[in-house]
Design a protein around this motif. Structure first.
Motif, PDB file in Angstrom:
ATOM      1  N   TYR A  89       0.846  -1.201   0.000  1.00 17.27           N
ATOM      2  CA  TYR A  89       0.000   0.000   0.000  1.00 17.27           C
ATOM      3  C   TYR A  89       0.880   1.248   0.000  1.00 17.27           C
ATOM      4  O   TYR A  89       0.634   2.209  -0.745  1.00 17.27           O
ATOM      5  N   LEU A  90       1.915   1.229   0.817  1.00 17.18           N
ATOM      6  CA  LEU A  90       2.835   2.368   0.891  1.00 17.18           C
ATOM      7  C   LEU A  90       3.566   2.556  -0.435  1.00 17.18           C
ATOM      8  O   LEU A  90       3.717   3.681  -0.929  1.00 17.18           O
ATOM      9  N   THR A 122      -5.933  -1.193  -6.832  1.00 12.71           N
ATOM     10  CA  THR A 122      -6.992  -2.129  -7.222  1.00 12.71           C
ATOM     11  C   THR A 122      -6.419  -3.521  -7.448  1.00 12.71           C
ATOM     12  O   THR A 122      -6.998  -4.527  -7.017  1.00 12.71           O
ATOM     13  N   ASP A 123      -5.269  -3.589  -8.111  1.00 14.98           N
ATOM     14  CA  ASP A 123      -4.599  -4.882  -8.302  1.00 14.98           C
ATOM     15  C   ASP A 123      -4.208  -5.492  -6.958  1.00 14.98           C
ATOM     16  O   ASP A 123      -4.307  -6.714  -6.764  1.00 14.98           O
ATOM     17  N   LEU A 124      -3.765  -4.645  -6.034  1.00 13.21           N
ATOM     18  CA  LEU A 124      -3.387  -5.113  -4.697  1.00 13.21           C
ATOM     19  C   LEU A 124      -4.596  -5.689  -3.969  1.00 13.21           C
ATOM     20  O   LEU A 124      -4.501  -6.736  -3.306  1.00 13.21           O
ATOM     21  N   LEU A 125      -5.737  -5.035  -4.087  1.00 10.94           N
ATOM     22  CA  LEU A 125      -6.964  -5.519  -3.456  1.00 10.94           C
ATOM     23  C   LEU A 125      -7.338  -6.906  -3.971  1.00 10.94           C
ATOM     24  O   LEU A 125      -7.642  -7.817  -3.193  1.00 10.94           O
ATOM     25  N   CYS A 149      -8.843  -0.505   0.569  1.00  7.33           N
ATOM     26  CA  CYS A 149      -7.637  -1.066   1.191  1.00  7.33           C
ATOM     27  C   CYS A 149      -7.706  -0.943   2.707  1.00  7.33           C
ATOM     28  O   CYS A 149      -7.340  -1.878   3.435  1.00  7.33           O
ATOM     29  N   HIS A 150      -8.171   0.201   3.184  1.00  7.22           N
ATOM     30  CA  HIS A 150      -8.291   0.402   4.626  1.00  7.22           C
ATOM     31  C   HIS A 150      -9.248  -0.619   5.231  1.00  7.22           C
ATOM     32  O   HIS A 150      -8.967  -1.221   6.281  1.00  7.22           O
TER      33      HIS A 150
END
Length: 244
Positions: free
Chosen positions: A141-142, A152-155, A217-218
């Motif tokens: 995220y950082l 979005t890809d990270l989610l 993300c949060h």
């Protein structure tokens, strides 16, 4: 692109039998490739190979076969020796449960049907790897720096990595594992009293996911932390249960 995983079974099995010969004990296809949720060109086709010898000498022999199938959408196979498989059930119970929940034996022995997976081993791996996943989410995220496409890809990637643990959490609490991914998410949301949560929003690619990726993300991080807390509390309870 492989439209139907069933169409490749004979050649895939034949190719690996040609490489390993009598060393090959079992070929297993698992995951969405053996369910109605398989989407051609998008869903992975996952393969497990059990062999008598998993030394690099034998692994090297299947490089060309792997390249052929990887280009067509088959993931790099998970290759284990029988000894490694039988002595690592306490180390990787979540991974074995994930395979056991949706699999098809293409060749040889069915080594997953009789696995005795202990709840405490599941809890221990859940605790260790969910904490690592929580750390990874914060680091990535950082690094994303509020870039919405990256977030979005990270989610989506983080949610996909959670699926094996969702199955383990249900088993720990004495619940059955649904076959459909959407039902799996609903079962976990019900287990932890989440209602229709960010997990469902991400899985169903809710409208506005890109635009609100920071907030999503949060919320996802909060859910992972909640689950980790429940896993920690389960250390002190018998029988093992994450929800009182």
């Amino acid at each position: 692109m492989i439209k139907n995983p069933n169409d490749i079974v004979d050649k895939l099995t034949s190719d690996y039998r040609a490489v390993f010969g009598e060393q090959l004990i079992s070929v297993v296809m698992y995951g969405c490739a053996v369910t109605h949720e398989y989407v051609p060109g998008s869903s992975p086709i996952s393969i497990f190979l059990l062999v008598t010898d998993s030394s690099l000498e034998y692994i090297h022999k299947c490089i060309d076969v792997h390249k052929y199938w990887y280009r067509r959408g088959v993931m790099t196979p998970l290759i284990m020796s029988r000894d490694f498989f039988e002595t690592s059930l306490d180390l990787y119970p979540v991974d074995y449960l994930h395979i056991q929940s949706n699999y098809r034996v293409l060749f040889g022995e069915d080594v997953f049907s009789t696995l005795d997976i202990q709840k405490e081993h599941l809890r221990m791996q859940c605790e260790r790897e969910l904490k690592q996943l929580s750390l990874n989410l914060r680091e990535e995220y950082l690094q994303a720096g509020c870039r919405k496409k990256v977030l979005t890809d990270l989610l989506e990637d983080t949610t996909n990595r959670l699926f094996p643990f969702f199955k383990a959490l249900l088993v720990i609490n004495g619940r059955k594992i649904p076959h459909a991914s959407s039902e799996l998410i609903s079962s976990v949301e019900d287990l932890f009293g989440l209602g229709v949560s960010v997990l469902s929003d991400i899985y169903h690619k809710k409208k506005g996911l890109d635009k609100n990726s920071v907030q999503f993300c949060h919320r996802l991080a909060e859910i992972i932390d909640l689950v980790v807390g429940k896993v920690n509390q389960a250390k002190e309870r018998e029988p093992q249960s994450l929800v009182t």
